[in-house]
Design a protein around this motif. Structure first.
Motif, PDB file in Angstrom:
ATOM      1  N   ILE A  44       4.545   5.401   7.166  1.00 46.57           N
ATOM      2  CA  ILE A  44       4.338   4.538   8.332  1.00 46.57           C
ATOM      3  C   ILE A  44       2.854   4.447   8.675  1.00 46.57           C
ATOM      4  O   ILE A  44       2.062   5.265   8.247  1.00 46.57           O
ATOM      5  CB  ILE A  44       5.133   5.053   9.554  1.00 46.57           C
ATOM      6  N   THR A  45       2.515   3.439   9.463  1.00 41.45           N
ATOM      7  CA  THR A  45       1.131   3.247   9.896  1.00 41.45           C
ATOM      8  C   THR A  45       0.858   4.048  11.166  1.00 41.45           C
ATOM      9  O   THR A  45       1.780   4.468  11.867  1.00 41.45           O
ATOM     10  CB  THR A  45       0.855   1.771  10.189  1.00 41.45           C
ATOM     11  N   ASN A  46      -0.419   4.199  11.461  1.00 39.77           N
ATOM     12  CA  ASN A  46      -0.826   4.879  12.680  1.00 39.77           C
ATOM     13  C   ASN A  46      -0.283   4.138  13.901  1.00 39.77           C
ATOM     14  O   ASN A  46       0.180   4.767  14.850  1.00 39.77           O
ATOM     15  CB  ASN A  46      -2.358   4.979  12.728  1.00 39.77           C
ATOM     16  N   TYR A  86      -4.298   9.666  17.201  1.00 40.95           N
ATOM     17  CA  TYR A  86      -5.082   8.521  16.730  1.00 40.95           C
ATOM     18  C   TYR A  86      -6.304   8.997  15.953  1.00 40.95           C
ATOM     19  O   TYR A  86      -6.586   8.506  14.856  1.00 40.95           O
ATOM     20  CB  TYR A  86      -5.510   7.635  17.903  1.00 40.95           C
ATOM     21  N   LYS A  90      -6.884   7.824  12.157  1.00 41.71           N
ATOM     22  CA  LYS A  90      -7.557   6.524  12.273  1.00 41.71           C
ATOM     23  C   LYS A  90      -8.206   6.069  10.975  1.00 41.71           C
ATOM     24  O   LYS A  90      -8.341   4.865  10.747  1.00 41.71           O
ATOM     25  CB  LYS A  90      -8.573   6.541  13.404  1.00 41.71           C
ATOM     26  N   ASN A  92      -6.985   5.868   8.234  1.00 44.78           N
ATOM     27  CA  ASN A  92      -6.016   5.089   7.456  1.00 44.78           C
ATOM     28  C   ASN A  92      -6.081   3.613   7.811  1.00 44.78           C
ATOM     29  O   ASN A  92      -5.545   2.787   7.080  1.00 44.78           O
ATOM     30  CB  ASN A  92      -4.590   5.600   7.705  1.00 44.78           C
ATOM     31  N   ALA A  94      -5.007   0.246   8.952  1.00 42.33           N
ATOM     32  CA  ALA A  94      -3.661  -0.333   8.996  1.00 42.33           C
ATOM     33  C   ALA A  94      -2.821   0.091   7.793  1.00 42.33           C
ATOM     34  O   ALA A  94      -1.660  -0.318   7.682  1.00 42.33           O
ATOM     35  CB  ALA A  94      -3.750  -1.851   9.062  1.00 42.33           C
ATOM     36  N   ALA A  95      -3.386   0.909   6.917  1.00 42.68           N
ATOM     37  CA  ALA A  95      -2.661   1.369   5.728  1.00 42.68           C
ATOM     38  C   ALA A  95      -1.677   2.472   6.117  1.00 42.68           C
ATOM     39  O   ALA A  95      -1.887   3.198   7.090  1.00 42.68           O
ATOM     40  CB  ALA A  95      -3.643   1.896   4.685  1.00 42.68           C
ATOM     41  N   PRO A  96      -0.609   2.612   5.351  1.00 43.23           N
ATOM     42  CA  PRO A  96       0.356   3.681   5.638  1.00 43.23           C
ATOM     43  C   PRO A  96      -0.261   5.071   5.512  1.00 43.23           C
ATOM     44  O   PRO A  96      -1.145   5.306   4.693  1.00 43.23           O
ATOM     45  CB  PRO A  96       1.435   3.477   4.573  1.00 43.23           C
ATOM     46  N   ILE A  97       0.227   5.973   6.334  1.00 48.03           N
ATOM     47  CA  ILE A  97      -0.180   7.379   6.301  1.00 48.03           C
ATOM     48  C   ILE A  97       0.686   8.054   5.238  1.00 48.03           C
ATOM     49  O   ILE A  97       1.911   7.998   5.316  1.00 48.03           O
ATOM     50  CB  ILE A  97       0.041   8.049   7.668  1.00 48.03           C
ATOM     51  N   THR A  98       0.056   8.690   4.275  1.00 51.11           N
ATOM     52  CA  THR A  98       0.817   9.229   3.147  1.00 51.11           C
ATOM     53  C   THR A  98       0.990  10.743   3.168  1.00 51.11           C
ATOM     54  O   THR A  98       1.675  11.293   2.309  1.00 51.11           O
ATOM     55  CB  THR A  98       0.144   8.837   1.812  1.00 51.11           C
ATOM     56  N   HIS A 141       9.566  -1.694  11.527  1.00 48.84           N
ATOM     57  CA  HIS A 141       8.622  -1.306  10.471  1.00 48.84           C
ATOM     58  C   HIS A 141       7.941  -2.501   9.816  1.00 48.84           C
ATOM     59  O   HIS A 141       6.824  -2.392   9.339  1.00 48.84           O
ATOM     60  CB  HIS A 141       9.285  -0.398   9.425  1.00 48.84           C
TER      61      HIS A 141
END
Length: 191
Positions: A44-46, A86, A90, A92, A94-98, A141
């Motif tokens: 998911i994104t931040n 945050y 931050k 990341n 808009a990229a997903p957090i992996t 999502h």
């Protein structure tokens, strides 16, 4: 010497497991959510994580009259934000957090780094967390900005809209207001 060996053996045998109690540190909850969705192959994104934390806190305040986590959610331009979370995610964008992250705490004037591995939330809390975040994920999502719009329509954010748009920072949500707003059970965004 035997005590030191016992402590070391205990540490090694428990794989550094720590059973946590509510209210949790906000980063423990955030890392749990990040790991949950990453393990499912749906990082998911931040932005989505921050809205999940807001609604989780609201859910626990409303249904248990107790905070899920220690931290203060603030009113930002994109709605509710927990600033500590945050700041850790931050980069990341808009990229997903992996993956989950280590975080720092101030322990009586000493900076300690907390490794997220082995930090266990209570099972009954995980069931509730999973239920709430799954509902939010399933509905939002593909467009978490819908949650931004929903939070912007809530009276807690609206009352400070002009201040937020004029660049005022550190405007905090009031836990009592949150619990009162959601108390009728009909304003949850997953309904």
């Amino acid at each position: 010497m035997d005590n030191e060996i016992d402590v070391l053996n205990s540490f090694l045998n428990n794989n550094n497991q720590v059973d946590l109690r509510r209210p949790y540190r906000v980063m423990d909850v955030a890392n749990y959510i990040v790991n949950k969705f990453t393990e499912q192959g749906h990082p998911i994104t931040n932005l989505l994580l921050l809205k999940m934390l807001y609604y989780l806190q609201a859910y626990f305040l409303t249904n248990d009259s107790e905070q899920l986590f220690v931290g203060q959610i603030q009113k930002w331009g994109y709605g509710p934000v927990e600033p500590i979370v945050y700041s850790y995610f931050k980069d990341n964008g808009a990229a997903p957090i992996t993956h989950s992250v280590q975080y720092a705490i101030n322990d009586n004037g000493t900076l300690r780094i907390i490794n997220p591995a082995g930090r266990n939330l209570q099972e009954n809390d995980k069931l509730i967390i999973n239920s709430v975040v799954d509902k939010l994920y399933n509905k939002y999502h593909t467009n978490p900005f819908e949650l931004v719009e929903i939070t912007h329509a809530e009276p807690m954010w609206l009352k400070d809209k002009d201040r937020i748009k004029n660049g005022v920072h550190n405007i905090e949500y009031d836990n009592h207001e949150i619990a009162e707003y959601f108390s009728d059970g009909e304003k949850w965004p997953w309904l």
